[in-house]
Design a protein around this motif. Structure first.
Motif, mmCIF file in Angstrom:
data_model
loop_
_atom_site.group_PDB
_atom_site.id
_atom_site.type_symbol
_atom_site.label_atom_id
_atom_site.label_comp_id
_atom_site.label_asym_id
_atom_site.label_seq_id
_atom_site.Cartn_x
_atom_site.Cartn_y
_atom_site.Cartn_z
ATOM 1 N N SER A 594 38.609 37.511 36.988
ATOM 2 C CA SER A 594 37.270 37.727 36.427
ATOM 3 C C SER A 594 36.329 38.084 37.577
ATOM 4 N N GLY A 595 35.076 38.354 37.248
ATOM 5 C CA GLY A 595 34.114 38.793 38.265
ATOM 6 C C GLY A 595 33.979 37.830 39.433
ATOM 7 N N ARG A 596 34.084 36.533 39.180
ATOM 8 C CA ARG A 596 33.888 35.567 40.263
ATOM 9 C C ARG A 596 35.065 35.534 41.247
ATOM 10 N N ASP A 597 36.199 36.207 40.855
ATOM 11 C CA ASP A 597 37.366 36.244 41.739
ATOM 12 C C ASP A 597 37.387 37.502 42.620
ATOM 13 N N ARG A 598 36.324 38.299 42.564
ATOM 14 C CA ARG A 598 36.337 39.593 43.247
ATOM 15 C C ARG A 598 36.573 39.453 44.761
ATOM 16 N N SER A 599 35.975 38.425 45.360
ATOM 17 C CA SER A 599 36.130 38.256 46.815
ATOM 18 C C SER A 599 37.596 38.042 47.191
ATOM 19 N N HIS A 600 38.365 37.335 46.324
ATOM 20 C CA HIS A 600 39.796 37.130 46.582
ATOM 21 C C HIS A 600 40.546 38.470 46.539
ATOM 22 N N ALA A 601 40.136 39.319 45.580
ATOM 23 C CA ALA A 601 40.777 40.630 45.463
ATOM 24 C C ALA A 601 40.523 41.460 46.716
ATOM 25 N N TYR A 602 39.275 41.440 47.204
ATOM 26 C CA TYR A 602 38.933 42.220 48.396
ATOM 27 C C TYR A 602 39.653 41.671 49.636
ATOM 28 N N ASP A 603 39.836 40.354 49.697
ATOM 29 C CA ASP A 603 40.570 39.755 50.826
ATOM 30 C C ASP A 603 42.021 40.247 50.844
ATOM 31 N N LEU A 604 42.637 40.297 49.664
ATOM 32 C CA LEU A 604 44.019 40.777 49.569
ATOM 33 C C LEU A 604 44.114 42.236 50.019
ATOM 34 N N ILE A 605 43.139 43.047 49.586
ATOM 35 C CA ILE A 605 43.142 44.468 49.960
ATOM 36 C C ILE A 605 43.038 44.613 51.482
ATOM 37 N N ARG A 606 42.121 43.858 52.098
ATOM 38 C CA ARG A 606 41.963 43.927 53.570
ATOM 39 C C ARG A 606 43.273 43.550 54.275
#
Length: 828
Positions: A594-606
């Motif tokens: 969900s929207g509040r998990d976005r930072s985790h998604a960006y961390d994985l991408i980095r």
């Protein structure tokens, strides 16, 4: 006047899209104009003038717009029905038997009755109703209502009988007031204790009708609301009170609901009856009530009245299904089914009637597909190809991997087909990354080594380009030329391709729709391969096949189709499945966010990009929409490049870019010049970058499960662990449950089956290009069991007599339904 021939011409013209069809001697419009002008029937002056007017309009048919043609054909059909009936009545009167014939009682299949409901058609003397009679002559309908019914395409009694309800309300169950349960549809019998009708004190345009009723178990209040100034008239309100006097017995039907004033019926249908044990003589109360599809200007009451008036003609219907077939599959007769689909005696009667009519819809579709398949097997081709040879052996040697068991099984299916004297017509279904292209190459090489040419058509330039790149790698090793033809191909190159094809110097051509539209001529076309075939129309696929003399046809799809859809769409094809992924592939780790998990998604991408891998970010829109709160590809591209990942190179890909811009974006991503590619669903098929390990899908709830599975298949093509992140912007539990399916499964067939259940076949396939027949009752989701037995029954019938010469009624029904269901075109 040849009524039958005229009506048939009008019917065919309507079915074929009002294109002024060319007959053996005349065009449709010329035939109608001549026939109406040459009529020798003695008609009343007004009818004679109308006949001449219609003849003149058909003389100018070529100049009319589509809607004007549509109106003229409908108007002529009505006029001819009415005129034919008038002529027949005049003949009866002249013979002195008119009144006697029309007053003679007829055998009627009684519809809709319950133990406490009167039958709709009683055994009294009734005017004979015939199936081909115009609706105008139905009792209680008349000219004005027949014009309204014509808006629904209902011109004859037969049309009315085959106009099925879209739903039913079950009011057949009678209960006491004390037994009412919210959410149920029921009927109560009660006595009027108080009746009131008054203007609403809060809304000047609203009138409230209230009835307090009581039975031996309790008391309740029934309310109806009327909006409009005419209901404010005191005379109308007093009339309502007189209609429901204190002590009168009423039957009331509706949905039970609980509000702050207690238990009641929502928008109840109310009828006054003689006494508590009296039969209910109503179309809306105390029975299973049909709900019909309507259009503006056509009320439910008019349509129900027409159906009731048409029901006596049910006895004239002949059942095309043999009695033995009906017994084998536990099917009721056609007369009973038609009568009870409209006004069933109870819910069980409705279920039985619906099952028979759903069976008919599936049965005739399968019969048509299997008959076509039988005809294909009678076709002869001079193109028989050997299952082994030098080219195929060399190809196996240069491949850096071995085929899976599933791939070998499908290759064997194809090579067996290629040796037969009938043209191959096989569909290969395989999940994303299962290796369908390799299988197709074996078939292509079998054609080339026998001295024939092959062609591979894909729906998009991106996918065609992808196929071309892969084939060039393999064909270079085999010293074979291959070319690409798309809308972007330069004219000089195009001419060279045309020349090489015509001389036979070019054995394989890959392309898009340009293959059909171009003046492409093959010297000896032996094999046609069509990828993602469901994205092409019927005519497009046929045009490509016509460039050869009965070539073999191999179609492929990476969109797994549930068996019910496969039977409906591809019932005339042989189907093979590649149900195994190449070894070494790791399951893609799928996570719902969900929207509040976005930072985790960006961390994985980095983390993944830092390790040298690449990322897709997919969005549903190109530009920002004012109506939908969705991120657009362009906006997200700018946001990620400038605000989130300034240290990485972000690329952009969407459908509105030119072919050169798309190629450039894909090439940069393929060559690792960009680490993150922001894209619309252009990447769904065709972009193959094994180094990509993360797929982030924004607004995943806006996509279908099958489409999400396709997108997910863009990663996981290398040996490294890959990830698919589904960003859910919906707050509904249904959306969350739907997306959870992807978390739990990597099986494309299971996912497509679930997608079918959640969204329906039209959405799964893409409604416009789906090629789905238009069923009146049948549901591919709810009626899968009936489809299976209909297919089985059709197979047995075709096995005994492919031409249906021993079942002439069935043959006639098939011809009629095939035109109606599929517009006269072949599905595949």
């Amino acid at each position: 006047m040849d009524w039958l021939r005229l009506q048939k011409a009008l019917s065919v013209e309507a079915d074929r899209g009002f294109n002024d069809l060319m007959g053996n001697e005349f065009r449709f419009s010329e035939f109608l104009s001549r026939s109406l002008n040459q009529s020798s029937i003695d008609l009343p002056s007004r009818s004679q003038e109308k006949l001449q007017e219609l003849a003149n309009e058909f003389a100018t048919y070529a100049d009319l717009s589509f809607s004007q043609r549509q109106h003229l054909v409908a108007e002529t059909r009505r006029f001819l029905h009415q005129t034919k009936r008038w002529v027949e009545e005049q003949v009866e009167l002249e013979q002195g038997i008119g009144n006697e014939t029309r007053s003679r009682s007829v055998a009627v299949v009684a519809p809709a009755r319950t133990p406490r409901t009167k039958p709709l058609v009683e055994s009294k003397m009734v005017k004979r109703v015939t199936l081909d009679q115009a609706v105008t002559f139905l009792p209680g309908i008349g000219a004005k209502n027949s014009e309204r019914l014509a808006k629904l395409g209902l011109h004859t009694v037969r049309d009315v009988l085959y106009y099925y309800p879209r739903d039913h309300l079950d009011y057949a169950r009678q209960v006491n007031i004390r037994e009412l349960v919210p959410g149920e549809t029921v009927t109560i019998i009660a006595t009027v204790k108080r009746c009131n009708c008054f203007n609403s004190p809060r809304n000047a345009k609203l009138v409230i009708f209230e009835l307090t009723v009581q039975d031996r178990s309790g008391q309740m209040k029934l309310s109806r609301f009327y909006a409009g100034t005419r209901y404010r008239n005191r005379g109308w309100q007093e009339l309502q009170k007189r209609h429901y006097p204190i002590g009168a017995v009423i039957a009331a039907s509706g949905l039970v609901k609980q509000d702050k004033y207690g238990i009641t019926l929502e928008d109840p249908q109310i009828e006054v009856i003689d006494h508590f044990n009296a039969s209910i003589d109503s179309l809306k109360v105390g029975r299973v009530v049909p709900i019909y599809p309507l259009t503006e200007g056509v009320g439910a009451d008019v349509l129900r009245k027409a159906v009731v008036a048409a029901l006596p003609a049910v006895s004239q219907l002949q059942d095309p299904l043999p009695e033995k077939l009906r017994q084998n599959y536990d099917l009721v007769g056609l007369q009973e089914a038609i009568a009870n689909i409209h006004f069933p005696p109870n819910s069980q009667g409705l279920d039985v009637a619906r099952r028979r009519l759903v069976f008919d819809e599936f049965f005739y579709l399968q019969l048509g597909l299997l008959q076509r398949r039988a005809a294909q097997q009678q076709e002869q081709t001079s193109i028989t190809l050997a299952p082994t040879g030098k080219l195929i052996e060399q190809f196996y040697q240069v491949l850096p991997f071995q085929l899976t068991k599933a791939q070998n099984r499908v290759v064997n299916d194809i090579l067996n087909d290629l040796q037969k004297p009938t043209p191959m017509n096989r569909l290969v279904q395989g999940d994303v990354g299962s290796g369908k292209t390799v299988v197709a190459v074996v078939a292509i090489l079998a054609a080339i080594q026998a001295g024939y040419q092959a062609v591979l058509m894909a729906p998009t330039e991106v996918l065609a380009e992808q196929h071309y790149r892969k084939l060039v790698e393999w064909f270079n090793l085999l010293h074979l030329p291959v070319e690409l033809l798309t809308g972007s191909t330069k004219s000089t190159k195009r001419k060279q391709i045309h020349a090489d094809l015509a001389t036979g110097a070019l054995p394989l051509l890959v392309g898009t729709h340009a293959l059909i539209e171009d003046p492409v001529q093959f010297q000896r076309l032996g094999l046609v391969v069509i990828d993602e075939q469901h994205r092409f129309g019927v005519q497009q696929r046929a045009k490509l096949q016509q460039k050869g003399d009965f070539p073999h046809v191999l179609t492929m799809t990476a969109t797994p189709i549930p068996r019910t859809l496969a039977l409906t769409l591809h019932g005339d094809l042989d189907v093979s499945q590649i149900d195994e992924l190449p070894p070494g592939r790791k399951p893609i780790q799928t996570t719902l966010l969900s929207g509040r998990d976005r930072s985790h998604a960006y961390d994985l991408i980095r983390r993944e990009v830092a390790q040298g891998r690449q990322v897709y970010v997919v969005l549903p829109l190109v530009d920002e929409s004012e109506k939908l709160d969705l991120k657009s590809a362009i906006e997200e591209y700018q946001h990620l490049q400038e605000g989130v990942f300034p240290e990485f190179k972000v690329g952009l890909l969407h459908g509105r870019m030119s072919s050169a811009e798309k190629d450039d974006a894909i090439t940069q991503f393929r060559n690792h010049q960009t680490q993150i590619l922001v894209s619309t669903t252009v990447v769904e098929v065709g972009v193959d970058v094994p180094n990509a390990s993360v797929m982030l899908i924004e607004h995943a709830d806006r996509f279908g499960l099958s489409q999400l599975h396709q997108l997910r298949g863009r990663v996981g093509r290398g040996a490294e662990q890959s990830y698919c992140l589904l960003m859910n912007s919906s707050k509904t539990e249904t959306a969350r449950q739907r997306l959870k399916v992807l978390e739990q499964s990597q099986d494309g067939f299971f996912i497509s089956e679930m997608d079918l259940r959640f969204r329906g076949p039209g959405e799964v396939l893409g409604t416009r290009q789906s090629g789905l027949p238009d069923f009146a009752l049948a549901s591919l989701v709810e009626d899968q069991d009936v489809l299976e037995i209909a297919r089985e029954a059709a197979e047995k019938v075709i096995e005994k007599d492919p031409r249906l010469d021993r079942w002439l009624l069935m043959k006639q029904e098939l011809q009629y339904r095939y035109q109606r269901l599929m517009g006269g075109t072949i599905l595949t």
